[in-house]
Write an enzyme that holds these catalytic residues in place. Structure first.
Site, PDB file in Angstrom:
ATOM      1  N   GLY A  10     -15.255  46.139   7.328  1.00 49.23           N
ATOM      2  CA  GLY A  10     -15.701  44.972   6.585  1.00 49.23           C
ATOM      3  C   GLY A  10     -14.781  43.788   6.797  1.00 49.23           C
ATOM      4  N   GLY A  14     -11.921  40.969   1.226  1.00 48.27           N
ATOM      5  CA  GLY A  14     -11.006  42.091   1.056  1.00 48.27           C
ATOM      6  C   GLY A  14     -10.509  42.650   2.369  1.00 48.27           C
ATOM      7  N   VAL A  78     -21.207  50.701  11.048  1.00 48.76           N
ATOM      8  CA  VAL A  78     -20.689  51.991  10.594  1.00 48.76           C
ATOM      9  C   VAL A  78     -21.848  52.818  10.041  1.00 48.76           C
ATOM     10  CG1 VAL A  78     -19.196  53.150   8.921  1.00 48.76           C
ATOM     11  CG2 VAL A  78     -18.376  51.129  10.133  1.00 48.76           C
ATOM     12  N   GLU A 173     -26.312  27.788  -9.406  1.00 51.34           N
ATOM     13  CA  GLU A 173     -25.901  26.849  -8.362  1.00 51.34           C
ATOM     14  C   GLU A 173     -27.061  26.503  -7.432  1.00 51.34           C
ATOM     15  OE1 GLU A 173     -21.123  27.716  -8.074  1.00 51.34           O
ATOM     16  OE2 GLU A 173     -22.437  28.823  -6.732  1.00 51.34           O
ATOM     17  N   GLN A 318     -11.728  36.835  -5.484  1.00 55.80           N
ATOM     18  CA  GLN A 318     -10.307  36.964  -5.822  1.00 55.80           C
ATOM     19  C   GLN A 318      -9.900  38.419  -6.038  1.00 55.80           C
ATOM     20  OE1 GLN A 318      -7.441  35.341  -6.045  1.00 55.80           O
ATOM     21  NE2 GLN A 318      -8.399  33.632  -5.004  1.00 55.80           N
TER      22      GLN A 318
END
Length: 430
Positions: A10, A14, A78, A173, A318
């Site tokens: 990925g 992260g 994967v 949004e 975050q």
């Protein structure tokens, strides 16, 4: 003795944070992703609403890691994990293979969830990839073009009704951005149809929008959307979505453009590992973000079920970035024989959402902000976390240009095939 091999699956927030944290570590790193780019998802809705172009929010992963000599990039899908043999099974260019690992980090993120109604997917696309964003942009712009050429005014309402399912940050949004696009740009560019006659309807079964924000900020966002002309329908789930529109609380809303901005579900990482998952399908991890009985396997980001102070951590960028940096430091300690780190703790820097032009809401612990100051903070934070300085400059200049001229940046209808006007009408079931 060869260096330990770290495989990261990925290339999102992260995964990229993990790889960068290992830059000076005595390890070999392989980053696997199905695409060749890192995507800044918080601004994906601006591509879908023609404010930014795809190239302004995505960076080639190889470019981001070109100075990291211990990192390699593998473009592949994967298909599974063999934990007994410590191998990741991949498919690339129609070939199958396995990549061995000493440490494995799964940061595979999430995809759309239709809450058991997968039949909705054909009529209500979601927004998770650049392809999704471009397809939605095409659809939004194309409906106005079709309405301009439609001789029967009775068909205009169906064409110019936009329904968004989900009142979280993405839905809010998107609704605000569509309203701003219509009011600030499209309203002066068409002659036979008035874009301001368009309806934007935001639907959510929760009692209020932005449910994770404080009630006063939720109400402020609600009032702002209403001021932009967005209709907000709360307290009822969608009963049906088909090629004619949606049914909410027994009422049919005719629409040719329905967008799914509601639920998500994690990738099949839990199934790959044979690990315990929570009700949402996320892998339950320990305090050091490893899988129980698999100390060499880490799971981070949206696909990990991680609690802190009795509450699950939110699925935001975050969290993934901080977890990635923590896992990188943990692997360094293990590779060098250092003492283990203390359990992972997330430092909450706050949440924010922008609602149309010049207005945002921001919440960090007990600190709350709304309006123009929150909008400036939102812009600064999003610019800061774009992956490359060239992107930060490009997006900043585009925002400034759009602010002064009220002209968005990329109102292109990009078709992947050539079709006649009649065929395009058929695509929209007009």
């Amino acid at each position: 003795m060869s260096e330990p091999h770290v495989v990261v699956v990925g290339g999102g927030f992260g995964g990229l944070a993990t790889v960068k944290a290992l830059k000076h570590a005595p390890v070999r790193v392989t980053l696997i992703d199905r695409t060749n780019h890192h995507l800044f998802q918080p601004l994906l809705y601006q591509v879908a609403t023609a404010m930014l172009s795809p190239a302004q929010i995505a960076s080639p992963i190889r470019a981001l890691l070109r100075h990291q000599r211990n990192a390699s990039v593998f473009l592949a899908e994967v298909t599974g994990v063999d934990t007994a043999r410590r191998r990741v099974c991949v498919e690339a260019a129609d070939r199958h293979g396995c990549i061995p690992y000493d440490f494995l980090v799964l940061a595979t993120g999430v995809h759309h969830s239709y809450f058991g109604h997968d039949e909705f997917a054909a009529h209500a696309p979601g927004l998770k990839t650049l392809d999704d964003a471009v397809a939605i942009r095409n659809r939004i712009l194309h409906t106005f073009e079709l309405a301009e050429t439609e001789d029967d005014p009775r068909r205009h309402p169906d064409l110019l009704t936009f329904v968004l399912i989900g009142g979280g940050p993405t839905g809010v949004e998107m609704a605000g951005a569509i309203a701003s696009l219509i009011r600030n740009t499209l309203a002066s560019e068409f002659r036979r149809v008035d874009p301001r006659s368009a309806r934007i309807i935001l639907v959510d079964r929760a009692p209020r929008i932005l449910a994770t924000f404080s009630e006063d900020l939720s109400q402020a966002a609600h009032a702002r959307l209403a001021g932009l002309g967005v209709e907000i329908r709360l307290g009822h789930a969608v009963d049906c979505i088909d090629d004619r529109g949606v049914v909410v609380n027994g009422e049919r809303i005719p629409s040719r453009t329905v967008l799914w901005t509601a639920g998500v579900e994690p990738s099949p990482a839990g199934r790959w590992l044979g690990a315990r998952t929570d009700r949402a399908g996320r892998v339950v991890v320990q305090s050091d973000l490893t899988v129980p009985e698999r100390p060499e396997v880490f799971v981070i980001g949206d696909v990990a079920a991680c609690e802190q102070d009795g509450k699950p951590l939110p699925g935001v960028a975050q969290v993934a970035m901080q977890q990635g940096r923590y896992v990188g430091r943990t692997i360094v300690r293990r590779a060098t024989g250092g003492a283990p780190l203390a359990p992972f703790r997330y430092f909450d820097k706050g949440s924010m959402a922008v609602v149309g032009r010049n207005f945002a809401v921001l919440q960090s612990s007990r600190f709350r902000l709304k309006g123009w100051p929150a909008f400036l903070a939102w812009a600064a934070v999003h610019l800061e976390f774009l992956a490359q300085s060239s992107l930060r400059a490009s997006v900043f200049l585009q925002w400034m240009w759009a602010y002064v001229t009220r002209q968005p940046g990329s109102r292109l209808i990009v078709q992947h095939h050539t079709s006649s006007p009649a065929a395009r009408r058929e695509e929209l079931h007009v």
